[in-house]
Design an enzyme around this catalytic site. Structure first.
Site, PDB file in Angstrom:
ATOM      1  N   ASP A 211      89.783 113.008 108.754  1.00  0.00           N
ATOM      2  CA  ASP A 211      89.301 111.929 108.365  1.00  0.00           C
ATOM      3  C   ASP A 211      88.489 111.224 109.613  1.00  0.00           C
ATOM      4  O   ASP A 211      89.117 110.391 110.486  1.00  0.00           O
ATOM      5  CB  ASP A 211      89.882 111.101 107.578  1.00  0.00           C
ATOM      6  CG  ASP A 211      90.076 111.348 105.907  1.00  0.00           C
ATOM      7  OD1 ASP A 211      90.488 112.748 106.048  1.00  0.00           O
ATOM      8  OD2 ASP A 211      90.408 110.803 105.243  1.00  0.00           O
TER       9      ASP A 211
ATOM     10  N   LYS B 232      83.460 109.259 102.777  1.00  0.00           N
ATOM     11  CA  LYS B 232      84.398 108.248 102.314  1.00  0.00           C
ATOM     12  C   LYS B 232      84.044 106.812 102.920  1.00  0.00           C
ATOM     13  O   LYS B 232      83.338 106.781 103.621  1.00  0.00           O
ATOM     14  CB  LYS B 232      85.753 108.650 103.307  1.00  0.00           C
ATOM     15  CG  LYS B 232      86.745 107.717 103.228  1.00  0.00           C
ATOM     16  CD  LYS B 232      87.895 108.205 104.007  1.00  0.00           C
ATOM     17  CE  LYS B 232      88.943 107.373 104.106  1.00  0.00           C
ATOM     18  NZ  LYS B 232      90.233 107.815 104.970  1.00  0.00           N
TER      19      LYS B 232
ATOM     20  N   LYS C 142      84.987 110.203  98.927  1.00  0.00           N
ATOM     21  CA  LYS C 142      86.308 109.491  98.806  1.00  0.00           C
ATOM     22  C   LYS C 142      86.070 108.073  98.766  1.00  0.00           C
ATOM     23  O   LYS C 142      85.455 107.202  99.692  1.00  0.00           O
ATOM     24  CB  LYS C 142      86.991 110.082  99.958  1.00  0.00           C
ATOM     25  CG  LYS C 142      88.509 109.360 100.161  1.00  0.00           C
ATOM     26  CD  LYS C 142      89.189 109.944 101.140  1.00  0.00           C
ATOM     27  CE  LYS C 142      90.527 109.553 101.580  1.00  0.00           C
ATOM     28  NZ  LYS C 142      91.318 110.052 102.631  1.00  0.00           N
TER      29      LYS C 142
END
Length: 277
Positions: A116, A180, A216
């Site tokens: 991430d 995300k 996400k």
């Protein structure tokens, strides 16, 4: 193309569709990246996190931990099928591309399944789109072609949904497998408005560039109702079969308690009112 004026209508429709029941809770657990990114993390705490991820209502999709705990994670998870994710360029997104690439290569070598990345959102908002793209592309290269790369936009810092949409398109064009919302380290995390802008970017990147990407929601997803709303947004915009662990994730820690409660299990992952499971 994305029309910012459609956001209220999408939220209204999704709110009507969102049902906080056992089915939606189990679905949310299956796409959850159970996360612990705290300064006081220890090996024992991460081992406990990995055990908690294996719930009686189903396993989570992944756990997300700092790089020093990658090996602890995958060893503890064993053959559970749960992925180990870590973060790079975290939390400020202010490192140079080569440094982020080196950090990513170290995570890959340690056995991480997913990375991430915090994109350089401050630079992006200042107009440096090329520099932001360079960091994402360098991280993609360090990950290799098969490793999952999630790009954190830090949407709570953006002035409007159009800027979020543009950042998501940039990330997708440079190799993101997921976009995300947040690090969870700023005041505003995921919001329905940000989710709609990002999923619109995913939809348009597929239609215009034939690029696949997932979404996400991270930061501020606290209960089953929150989770049900984000799943309903995805269902409405992308179709009922789209949101699976391959395309949709939640990043959270405390939400699992409420999801399990909705499924009839208490804080210790045992059925409410029962003994050992």
């Amino acid at each position: 193309m994305f029309d910012i004026n459609t956001i209220p209508e999408i939220i209204e429709t999704a709110t009507k569709l969102a049902i906080a029941n056992e089915a939606s809770a189990k679905r949310a657990i299956s796409v959850l990246d159970l996360t612990s990114l705290n300064d006081d993390n220890t090996i024992e705490k991460i081992e406990a996190l990995c055990q908690r991820a294996q719930t009686p209502a189903g396993n989570t999709a992944a756990i997300c931990v700092y790089a020093p705990f990658i090996e602890t994670s995958w060893k503890t998870l064993g053959k559970s099928g749960i992925k180990t994710a870590t973060v790079v360029n975290f939390p400020k997104g202010d490192k140079a591309a080569q440094r982020v690439a080196d950090e990513t290569a170290d995570a890959v070598a340690a056995g991480a399944d997913e990375v991430d990345l915090v994109m350089p959102y401050q630079a992006f908002l200042a107009g440096d789109h090329d520099g932001s793209a360079e960091v994402i592309a360098a991280t993609r290269q360090a990950c290799g072609p098969f490793m999952t790369l999630k790009v954190i936009l830090e949407t709570g810092e953006y002035p409007d949904a159009k800027a979020i949409y543009d950042a998501a398109r940039l990330a997708i064009s440079n190799g993101a497998n997921f976009v995300k919302t947040s690090t969870g380290k700023v005041a505003t995390g995921a919001t329905p408005e940000a989710a709609i802008a990002m999923i619109a970017a995913i939809r348009d990147a597929k239609a215009e560039q034939n690029l696949d990407c997932g979404f996400k929601a991270s930061g501020g997803v606290r209960n089953t109702q929150d989770a049900a709303l984000y799943l309903a947004i995805a269902d409405h915009m992308m179709g009922a079969d789209w949101a699976t662990p391959a395309t949709f994730r939640f990043g959270a820690s405390s939400v699992l308690t409420d999801l399990l409660k909705t499924c009839g299990f208490g804080d210790s992952n045992t059925p409410s009112g029962a003994g050992n499971y």
